[in-house]
Write a protein that holds these residues in place. Sequence first.
Motif, PDB file in Angstrom:
ATOM      1  N   TYR A  28       6.611  18.536  14.592  1.00 31.03           N
ATOM      2  CA  TYR A  28       7.111  18.298  13.234  1.00 31.03           C
ATOM      3  C   TYR A  28       8.090  19.408  12.821  1.00 31.03           C
ATOM      4  O   TYR A  28       9.012  19.178  12.041  1.00 31.03           O
ATOM      5  CB  TYR A  28       5.947  18.196  12.244  1.00 31.03           C
ATOM      6  CG  TYR A  28       4.976  17.076  12.576  1.00 31.03           C
ATOM      7  CD1 TYR A  28       5.427  15.769  12.727  1.00 31.03           C
ATOM      8  CD2 TYR A  28       3.616  17.322  12.753  1.00 31.03           C
ATOM      9  CE1 TYR A  28       4.545  14.738  13.047  1.00 31.03           C
ATOM     10  CE2 TYR A  28       2.729  16.305  13.059  1.00 31.03           C
ATOM     11  CZ  TYR A  28       3.196  15.015  13.211  1.00 31.03           C
ATOM     12  OH  TYR A  28       2.310  14.001  13.530  1.00 31.03           O
ATOM     13  N   THR A  70      -6.876  31.418   9.536  1.00 31.22           N
ATOM     14  CA  THR A  70      -7.288  30.320   8.655  1.00 31.22           C
ATOM     15  C   THR A  70      -8.431  29.507   9.243  1.00 31.22           C
ATOM     16  O   THR A  70      -9.024  28.676   8.558  1.00 31.22           O
ATOM     17  CB  THR A  70      -6.113  29.358   8.397  1.00 31.22           C
ATOM     18  OG1 THR A  70      -5.648  28.848   9.658  1.00 31.22           O
ATOM     19  CG2 THR A  70      -4.974  30.071   7.697  1.00 31.22           C
ATOM     20  N   MET A 111      -8.101  27.285  11.442  1.00 33.26           N
ATOM     21  CA  MET A 111      -7.619  25.961  11.839  1.00 33.26           C
ATOM     22  C   MET A 111      -7.383  25.947  13.347  1.00 33.26           C
ATOM     23  O   MET A 111      -7.432  26.958  14.013  1.00 33.26           O
ATOM     24  CB  MET A 111      -6.337  25.628  11.088  1.00 33.26           C
ATOM     25  CG  MET A 111      -6.598  25.227   9.645  1.00 33.26           C
ATOM     26  SD  MET A 111      -5.128  24.595   8.825  1.00 33.26           S
ATOM     27  CE  MET A 111      -4.571  26.059   7.943  1.00 33.26           C
ATOM     28  N   MET A 120       2.309  34.771   6.522  1.00 29.76           N
ATOM     29  CA  MET A 120       0.922  34.528   6.117  1.00 29.76           C
ATOM     30  C   MET A 120       0.684  35.023   4.696  1.00 29.76           C
ATOM     31  O   MET A 120      -0.028  34.383   3.913  1.00 29.76           O
ATOM     32  CB  MET A 120      -0.043  35.196   7.093  1.00 29.76           C
ATOM     33  CG  MET A 120      -0.188  34.401   8.388  1.00 29.76           C
ATOM     34  SD  MET A 120      -1.626  34.899   9.369  1.00 29.76           S
ATOM     35  CE  MET A 120      -1.034  36.434  10.053  1.00 29.76           C
ATOM     36  N   GLY A 144       1.433  32.542   2.268  1.00 26.35           N
ATOM     37  CA  GLY A 144       0.597  31.350   2.271  1.00 26.35           C
ATOM     38  C   GLY A 144       0.950  30.335   3.335  1.00 26.35           C
ATOM     39  O   GLY A 144       0.370  29.243   3.371  1.00 26.35           O
ATOM     40  N   PHE A 197       0.727  28.217   6.391  1.00 26.11           N
ATOM     41  CA  PHE A 197      -0.427  27.889   7.237  1.00 26.11           C
ATOM     42  C   PHE A 197      -0.127  26.797   8.245  1.00 26.11           C
ATOM     43  O   PHE A 197      -0.994  26.392   9.009  1.00 26.11           O
ATOM     44  CB  PHE A 197      -1.617  27.444   6.373  1.00 26.11           C
ATOM     45  CG  PHE A 197      -1.325  26.224   5.549  1.00 26.11           C
ATOM     46  CD1 PHE A 197      -1.440  24.962   6.101  1.00 26.11           C
ATOM     47  CD2 PHE A 197      -0.896  26.335   4.243  1.00 26.11           C
ATOM     48  CE1 PHE A 197      -1.143  23.830   5.355  1.00 26.11           C
ATOM     49  CE2 PHE A 197      -0.600  25.208   3.479  1.00 26.11           C
ATOM     50  CZ  PHE A 197      -0.730  23.951   4.050  1.00 26.11           C
ATOM     51  N   GLU A 199       8.425  27.280  -4.285  1.00 26.27           N
ATOM     52  CA  GLU A 199       7.674  26.014  -4.243  1.00 26.27           C
ATOM     53  C   GLU A 199       7.454  25.601  -2.787  1.00 26.27           C
ATOM     54  O   GLU A 199       8.424  25.422  -2.038  1.00 26.27           O
ATOM     55  CB  GLU A 199       8.458  24.928  -4.988  1.00 26.27           C
ATOM     56  CG  GLU A 199       7.756  23.586  -5.102  1.00 26.27           C
ATOM     57  CD  GLU A 199       6.695  23.540  -6.202  1.00 26.27           C
ATOM     58  OE1 GLU A 199       6.662  24.466  -7.054  1.00 26.27           O
ATOM     59  OE2 GLU A 199       5.890  22.586  -6.211  1.00 26.27           O
ATOM     60  N   PRO A 200       6.188  25.444  -2.370  1.00 17.78           N
ATOM     61  CA  PRO A 200       5.924  25.164  -0.949  1.00 17.78           C
ATOM     62  C   PRO A 200       5.864  23.676  -0.619  1.00 17.78           C
ATOM     63  O   PRO A 200       5.318  22.871  -1.375  1.00 17.78           O
ATOM     64  CB  PRO A 200       4.541  25.791  -0.757  1.00 17.78           C
ATOM     65  CG  PRO A 200       3.868  25.652  -2.077  1.00 17.78           C
ATOM     66  CD  PRO A 200       4.948  25.633  -3.145  1.00 17.78           C
ATOM     67  N   PHE A 201       6.428  23.340   0.530  1.00 18.62           N
ATOM     68  CA  PHE A 201       6.354  21.978   1.055  1.00 18.62           C
ATOM     69  C   PHE A 201       5.937  22.073   2.515  1.00 18.62           C
ATOM     70  O   PHE A 201       6.616  22.729   3.307  1.00 18.62           O
ATOM     71  CB  PHE A 201       7.708  21.275   0.945  1.00 18.62           C
ATOM     72  CG  PHE A 201       8.161  21.070  -0.477  1.00 18.62           C
ATOM     73  CD1 PHE A 201       7.849  19.897  -1.149  1.00 18.62           C
ATOM     74  CD2 PHE A 201       8.883  22.052  -1.135  1.00 18.62           C
ATOM     75  CE1 PHE A 201       8.256  19.701  -2.464  1.00 18.62           C
ATOM     76  CE2 PHE A 201       9.290  21.869  -2.455  1.00 18.62           C
ATOM     77  CZ  PHE A 201       8.981  20.694  -3.117  1.00 18.62           C
ATOM     78  N   TRP A 202       4.845  21.408   2.848  1.00 19.48           N
ATOM     79  CA  TRP A 202       4.325  21.490   4.223  1.00 19.48           C
ATOM     80  C   TRP A 202       4.507  20.143   4.918  1.00 19.48           C
ATOM     81  O   TRP A 202       4.091  19.120   4.397  1.00 19.48           O
ATOM     82  CB  TRP A 202       2.845  21.867   4.187  1.00 19.48           C
ATOM     83  CG  TRP A 202       2.146  21.710   5.503  1.00 19.48           C
ATOM     84  CD1 TRP A 202       2.556  22.195   6.713  1.00 19.48           C
ATOM     85  CD2 TRP A 202       0.918  21.015   5.743  1.00 19.48           C
ATOM     86  NE1 TRP A 202       1.649  21.852   7.691  1.00 19.48           N
ATOM     87  CE2 TRP A 202       0.637  21.128   7.122  1.00 19.48           C
ATOM     88  CE3 TRP A 202       0.025  20.322   4.930  1.00 19.48           C
ATOM     89  CZ2 TRP A 202      -0.501  20.565   7.704  1.00 19.48           C
ATOM     90  CZ3 TRP A 202      -1.103  19.757   5.507  1.00 19.48           C
ATOM     91  CH2 TRP A 202      -1.360  19.884   6.879  1.00 19.48           C
ATOM     92  N   ASP A 243       6.991  15.386   6.868  1.00 20.02           N
ATOM     93  CA  ASP A 243       6.901  14.237   5.964  1.00 20.02           C
ATOM     94  C   ASP A 243       7.107  14.629   4.506  1.00 20.02           C
ATOM     95  O   ASP A 243       6.957  13.790   3.614  1.00 20.02           O
ATOM     96  CB  ASP A 243       5.577  13.493   6.147  1.00 20.02           C
ATOM     97  CG  ASP A 243       4.424  14.430   6.416  1.00 20.02           C
ATOM     98  OD1 ASP A 243       4.369  15.498   5.765  1.00 20.02           O
ATOM     99  OD2 ASP A 243       3.594  14.109   7.282  1.00 20.02           O
ATOM    100  N   ARG A 244       7.428  15.905   4.257  1.00 20.19           N
ATOM    101  CA  ARG A 244       7.789  16.298   2.895  1.00 20.19           C
ATOM    102  C   ARG A 244       9.302  16.476   2.735  1.00 20.19           C
ATOM    103  O   ARG A 244       9.770  16.927   1.691  1.00 20.19           O
ATOM    104  CB  ARG A 244       7.074  17.592   2.480  1.00 20.19           C
ATOM    105  CG  ARG A 244       5.587  17.449   2.199  1.00 20.19           C
ATOM    106  CD  ARG A 244       5.301  16.602   0.964  1.00 20.19           C
ATOM    107  NE  ARG A 244       3.870  16.403   0.736  1.00 20.19           N
ATOM    108  CZ  ARG A 244       3.128  15.512   1.381  1.00 20.19           C
ATOM    109  NH1 ARG A 244       3.669  14.724   2.310  1.00 20.19           N
ATOM    110  NH2 ARG A 244       1.840  15.389   1.109  1.00 20.19           N
TER     111      ARG A 244
END
Lengths: 200, 200
Positions: free
Chosen positions: A15, A48, A50, A165, A168, A170, A180-183, A186-187
């Motif tokens: 991605y 994290t 994950m 990190m 934020g 991740f 402004e965060p976009f993960w 697909d964003r």
Amino acid sequence: MAAPIEFYFDFSSPYGYIAAEKIDAIAAKHGREVLWRPILLGVVFKTTGMQALPGIPLKGQYALQDFPRSARYHGLPFHQPSVFPISTTAAVRAYYWLEARDPKAARALALALYRAYFVDAIDIASPDAVAGVAAKLGHVAPDVLAGLNDTATKDRTKLEVEKAMAKGVFGSPYILIDGEPFWGADRLEQVEKWLATGGW
Amino acid sequence: MAAPIEFYFDFSSPYGYIAAEKIDAIAAKHGREVLWRPILLGVVFKTTGMQALPGIPLKGQYALQDFPRSARYHGLPFHQPSVFPISTTAAVRAYYWLEARDPKAARALALALYRAYFVDAIDIASPDAVAGVAAKLGHVAPDVLAGLNDTATKDRTKLEVEKAMAKGVFGSPYILIDGEPFWGADRLEQVEKWLATGGW
């Protein structure tokens, strides 16, 4: 002039590859620059808790189906690497070594590394493989190898992952527009709308 | 007539709520029906080892920012519930109890439950709360309570969750079009294109 959009990505992330092929054009449409920031998702995941997609039951299988389908949806070639995910430490180090000298060239190298791994089926885990990709862009392979082994480069890489990190980050891709965060690839539609409207 | 699109969702899933507000219209545009299948993501997570978003470091915080932003992006009202996520066993049981009697009414109840939880700040965890939402649609609350406590309803609920897992469902929303899986409200564009083109 507005601050650049921050684009965080892992070289082993399909991605991230999709977003890398799209983000500059999206930003340019709205008069924005992009700061490319490769990270090491393996290091982030240790913090994290994950894990990489392929190891997750059901979700991992779905992901292997979604990667090529999403790439094709975006009009991009994609070939699932047989070794996946891989360590991308050498790739990230080469990026920051080159960026300190020539940011534009570093971005071209990042795209070339992505295409090598996700289109041309080249395993880019080793320093030699990374230097080989760089050589095709006209860089001198032994210089690249020396550069990515340099202590300053290693420290810089570590610092950039820590900075990401601290902000934020991740996952990959992870895009920050004025904080402004976009993960996720697909964003990208939301990224585009956010740039056009300043939020909603 | 093509088989219905299968729409799996958890009543505690904000992205499921977004998809629930959209999926019927998308399907109808392409002459398709939708089979609504509420599931219990908590049960699924026990099998897959996954966990609910809010408990995950960094990703959980991001999700709380992404829920309302994504809802607004889709033009939908959204209020983050103070108790989240919740058990939705009563809601799912009420759905299947009603579906056996009146599938259309069951779908209306599903949407009403989503709106109660994600718009009107009503905690729909308890059987009484679920019966209360159903009563507003004209159902008789004691009938709903008796229905969702019925052994046949409980068995049906269990069976549907098991069937979903057997099909690989691991998240919410999860949409199957003629066997092709799409996970997430952010795949609705791909769902629409898939319906229009039959794949790419």
